[in-house]
Write a protein that holds these residues in place. Structure first.
Motif, PDB file in Angstrom:
ATOM      1  N   VAL A 223       0.845  -1.199   0.000  1.00  0.00           N
ATOM      2  CA  VAL A 223       0.000   0.000   0.000  1.00  0.00           C
ATOM      3  C   VAL A 223       0.883   1.253   0.000  1.00  0.00           C
ATOM      4  O   VAL A 223       1.805   1.369   0.805  1.00  0.00           O
TER       5      VAL A 223
ATOM      6  N   THR B  97     -13.862   2.564  -3.261  1.00  0.00           N
ATOM      7  CA  THR B  97     -13.134   3.679  -3.872  1.00  0.00           C
ATOM      8  C   THR B  97     -14.082   4.812  -4.259  1.00  0.00           C
ATOM      9  O   THR B  97     -13.782   5.990  -4.063  1.00  0.00           O
ATOM     10  N   ASN B 100     -15.461   6.549  -1.150  1.00  0.00           N
ATOM     11  CA  ASN B 100     -14.353   7.319  -0.565  1.00  0.00           C
ATOM     12  C   ASN B 100     -14.283   8.730  -1.132  1.00  0.00           C
ATOM     13  O   ASN B 100     -14.013   9.685  -0.414  1.00  0.00           O
ATOM     14  N   CYS B 123     -13.931   2.446   6.881  1.00  0.00           N
ATOM     15  CA  CYS B 123     -12.612   3.069   6.741  1.00  0.00           C
ATOM     16  C   CYS B 123     -12.577   4.251   5.788  1.00  0.00           C
ATOM     17  O   CYS B 123     -11.594   4.985   5.758  1.00  0.00           O
ATOM     18  N   ILE B 124     -13.606   4.429   4.980  1.00  0.00           N
ATOM     19  CA  ILE B 124     -13.563   5.565   4.067  1.00  0.00           C
ATOM     20  C   ILE B 124     -14.631   6.600   4.425  1.00  0.00           C
ATOM     21  O   ILE B 124     -14.841   7.548   3.665  1.00  0.00           O
ATOM     22  N   ASP B 126     -16.081   9.840   6.287  1.00  0.00           N
ATOM     23  CA  ASP B 126     -15.504  11.079   6.813  1.00  0.00           C
ATOM     24  C   ASP B 126     -15.731  11.191   8.306  1.00  0.00           C
ATOM     25  O   ASP B 126     -14.926  11.773   9.024  1.00  0.00           O
ATOM     26  N   VAL B 127     -16.850  10.642   8.744  1.00  0.00           N
ATOM     27  CA  VAL B 127     -17.153  10.600  10.170  1.00  0.00           C
ATOM     28  C   VAL B 127     -17.716   9.221  10.474  1.00  0.00           C
ATOM     29  O   VAL B 127     -18.641   8.757   9.800  1.00  0.00           O
ATOM     30  N   ALA B 151      -8.161  -4.715   3.030  1.00  0.00           N
ATOM     31  CA  ALA B 151      -6.926  -4.419   3.759  1.00  0.00           C
ATOM     32  C   ALA B 151      -6.245  -3.124   3.296  1.00  0.00           C
ATOM     33  O   ALA B 151      -5.764  -2.355   4.137  1.00  0.00           O
ATOM     34  N   PRO B 152      -6.205  -2.837   1.982  1.00  0.00           N
ATOM     35  CA  PRO B 152      -5.551  -1.572   1.595  1.00  0.00           C
ATOM     36  C   PRO B 152      -6.234  -0.338   2.196  1.00  0.00           C
ATOM     37  O   PRO B 152      -5.562   0.628   2.561  1.00  0.00           O
ATOM     38  N   PHE B 153      -7.546  -0.374   2.326  1.00  0.00           N
ATOM     39  CA  PHE B 153      -8.252   0.762   2.922  1.00  0.00           C
ATOM     40  C   PHE B 153      -8.024   0.829   4.431  1.00  0.00           C
ATOM     41  O   PHE B 153      -8.053   1.904   5.024  1.00  0.00           O
ATOM     42  N   VAL B 155      -5.163  -0.083   5.869  1.00  0.00           N
ATOM     43  CA  VAL B 155      -3.835   0.532   5.999  1.00  0.00           C
ATOM     44  C   VAL B 155      -3.940   2.051   5.876  1.00  0.00           C
ATOM     45  O   VAL B 155      -3.362   2.797   6.671  1.00  0.00           O
ATOM     46  N   ARG B 157      -6.422   3.890   6.567  1.00  0.00           N
ATOM     47  CA  ARG B 157      -7.165   4.455   7.694  1.00  0.00           C
ATOM     48  C   ARG B 157      -6.359   4.460   8.982  1.00  0.00           C
ATOM     49  O   ARG B 157      -6.229   5.489   9.639  1.00  0.00           O
ATOM     50  N   GLY B 182      -8.086   4.476  15.536  1.00  0.00           N
ATOM     51  CA  GLY B 182      -8.333   5.396  14.426  1.00  0.00           C
ATOM     52  C   GLY B 182      -9.323   4.888  13.392  1.00  0.00           C
ATOM     53  O   GLY B 182      -9.359   5.387  12.275  1.00  0.00           O
ATOM     54  N   PHE B 183     -10.131   3.906  13.754  1.00  0.00           N
ATOM     55  CA  PHE B 183     -11.217   3.509  12.852  1.00  0.00           C
ATOM     56  C   PHE B 183     -12.366   4.516  12.922  1.00  0.00           C
ATOM     57  O   PHE B 183     -12.944   4.872  11.910  1.00  0.00           O
ATOM     58  N   VAL B 184     -12.714   4.925  14.141  1.00  0.00           N
ATOM     59  CA  VAL B 184     -13.918   5.739  14.334  1.00  0.00           C
ATOM     60  C   VAL B 184     -13.602   7.005  15.123  1.00  0.00           C
ATOM     61  O   VAL B 184     -12.616   7.068  15.865  1.00  0.00           O
ATOM     62  N   HIS B 185     -14.477   8.004  14.953  1.00  0.00           N
ATOM     63  CA  HIS B 185     -14.275   9.297  15.602  1.00  0.00           C
ATOM     64  C   HIS B 185     -14.985   9.401  16.939  1.00  0.00           C
ATOM     65  O   HIS B 185     -14.518  10.078  17.842  1.00  0.00           O
TER      66      HIS B 185
ATOM     67  N   MET C 161      -7.705  10.505   8.384  1.00  0.00           N
ATOM     68  CA  MET C 161      -8.929  10.129   9.104  1.00  0.00           C
ATOM     69  C   MET C 161      -9.464  11.271   9.961  1.00  0.00           C
ATOM     70  O   MET C 161     -10.633  11.638   9.854  1.00  0.00           O
ATOM     71  N   ARG C 164     -10.349  14.584   7.903  1.00  0.00           N
ATOM     72  CA  ARG C 164     -11.699  14.598   7.321  1.00  0.00           C
ATOM     73  C   ARG C 164     -12.682  15.253   8.289  1.00  0.00           C
ATOM     74  O   ARG C 164     -13.419  16.173   7.944  1.00  0.00           O
TER      75      ARG C 164
END
Lengths: 264, 264, 264
Positions: A223, B97, B100, B123-124, B126-127, B151-153, B155, B157, B182-185, C161, C164
């Motif tokens: 990546v 994609t 995103n 992972c894509i 904004d919130v 998995a690429p998304f 990484v 995130r 860092g997955f969620v806000h 992340m 955003r």
């Protein structure tokens, strides 16, 4: 399994796990060129052996690694390629790069001190377990030296922001902060917990299919290096490859509520 | 507004917000190809409609999404492009994609399970808002499969470091850890808090100018892909564009202590 | 040392430290074009002076910086290169890029408000110290404006992340969250602690060799921009350069248990 003969490392294979111990305890396992070359040989030797599914790296006598062994340094070398000191330094980066891309799951067990080159190794492990009192630092600039083969791996691991502070101040941090900064995944309170955590991690790795893990690791390491759409194209091929081999067994086992063939 | 007709999604537009619900609750909203293609159609359909300022994605009956629907998988396909399984897998990545880069602000509401492809979508966003008990995992390698389009998304995130652990161990994590990684806000304690947090987020988004938000999102998605100086050159043009349109109104409203025209 | 004459900045050099104070307190140190150009001149002026080892940037009267001064904006400019507003905006990015790569260790002291362009500066400091009550926000999109020269540096600092969320909601955060998100390294409870922390940071920087620090900073800023193997090759040359100069002194001092020559 026949592994290369080593002077500076202790190696052992047991139940799909290759255990590597940095064994220079009189120097808190500081790495000399011999040790670095042995690590390269051992990890390279198993790279196509899918029966080895985990590589555990730790240090003898409750220290991980105190960095590069400065007693072997020649301060008057030229800074050109092929200069012995240039090669000495560059070999560290070669070793870390190689271990980074090992198809096995690499686990580091971080006790005592993790300094300089020791941090480099920790930074490329798939799973890092540290004791709460483990000390992490890059003291190189206090010695007037650039942490040359280490700092790039630190940036990749924890980001530029904290790498700035740690390299330019030479500050030490300990277990909990190392976890908060993203060096390590697990922090344990004492030696017993550390060994238990290591066992649990190995059990979890063994639940995962070896080829699927190797392909997944190969994928995530690409990546940012391979263009996004092209990477997803390749990834779809990895998916199909895994599906018709281990995936067939894994989903069958799941539906039949039994263990998959790769679980001991 | 006319949206594409959907079988696997429920869609609703209200006060500038497009609500999309993954609606396969009997499978915890596992995504089949039809659902993925519907998501693509719906998000693509509104991409030039600036009256839609927010897209909220959630799952029916208090689960977000349990991943790709493996019951639709054919395990004997070839791994070449145009193979049906290759296309099935690749379409996930195409959908993620696309979402995103939606010019709207994308909000995911993460309840129950967020597995495999569900994580890709999370992972894509904004919130991302998660309940404290929401479970996150990529169990693919335990099934012998590569989490190829996901998995690429992950990484991108949360970074390579935690992606290594989560993909290669198949470990589950929950709300608070998902936030720490860092997955969620936002993490909420119960359903009421979750809905309140969602409302608050929408209120805040509505304070921001729609075109300025779309340009800002376009800009930040290009970091690392476009050369630094060139990106700042482009950014200065975005700035000037925003300044003479929404910026004129926004700063006037600020100085006159009134709401800007885009605030309901 | 002769520094450029400044109207909008106060500058002082003491014991190897260049102190720069943004001095427009009536506007909470909002940056106009004059201030930005003065910052460029001052930082550029010391770039080859290794006797200056630290640059401390802070704001007058307990505010860091409230962003770009919108009172200087012309809302009817064209969005082409060489348009005055384009140049006004682009100059911010030029300044932040320059300070980012200063060979000295850059420390920001973040009090009061850190908004818009103020965040840009904070994001490229090697060490950032914030008060617990310091407010951070990018409110641009609420004014209808794109945070054009700022957002890319925010992505580099804290990742896509959280960028955003902060840019698209215009939300404010404070000291502790700014640390958790990776904006700042240290959070202090009051003014006294802040000044003490600043002193401690300077003491630690002074333990590190100036040329080794400059080379290390140059190295870590190249990660992701220069191909991996090529970067490690260059790094090995940095290592050899440092070894035969400061490294000789630093390791000798270490073995002789005395202070190295660069420590006051």
């Amino acid at each position: 399994m026949k592994l290369p003969h080593c002077q500076e490392l202790i190696t052992k294979v047991s139940k799909g796990v290759l255990y590597i111990t940095l064994n220079r305890p009189h120097k808190k396992n500081a790495m000399n060129l011999a040790l670095v070359n042995e690590l390269i040989s051992v990890v390279d030797c198993v790279k196509d052996k899918r029966s080895i599914r985990v590589i555990v790296i730790r240090g003898a006598e409750n220290n991980f690694c105190s960095g590069g062994d400065i007693s072997g340094m020649n301060f008057d070398g030229a800074s050109e390629t092929h200069d012995p000191m240039w090669l000495f330094n560059r070999t560290f980066g070669k070793m870390i790069t190689l271990v980074n891309s090992a198809p096995q799951v690499v686990v580091t067990v971080l006790e005592g001190v993790v300094l300089g080159g020791g941090i480099g190794l920790a930074c490329i492990s798939d799973v890092a377990i540290a004791d709460i009192n483990t000390k992490f630092a890059m003291p190189e600039t206090r010695l007037g030296i650039v942490p040359a083969q280490i700092a790039p791996f630190v940036v990749s691991r924890i980001g530029l922001m904290q790498t700035r502070r740690l390299t330019l101040l030479g500050e030490s941090i300990y277990g909990e902060e190392a976890k908060a900064l993203g060096f390590v995944h697990y922090v344990t309170q004492n030696q017993d917990e550390l060994e238990t955590q290591l066992k649990n991690v190995i059990v979890k790795i063994m639940l995962c299919a070896p080829e699927a893990n190797a392909l997944t690791k190969k994928l995530i390491l690409q990546v940012g290096l391979v263009e996004h759409e092209q990477l997803l194209d390749e990834a779809a091929s990895y998916f199909c490859n895994s599906l018709k081999n281990e995936g067939k067994e894994g989903t069958a086992a799941f539906l039949e509520k039994r263990s998959a063939s790769w679980i001991n």
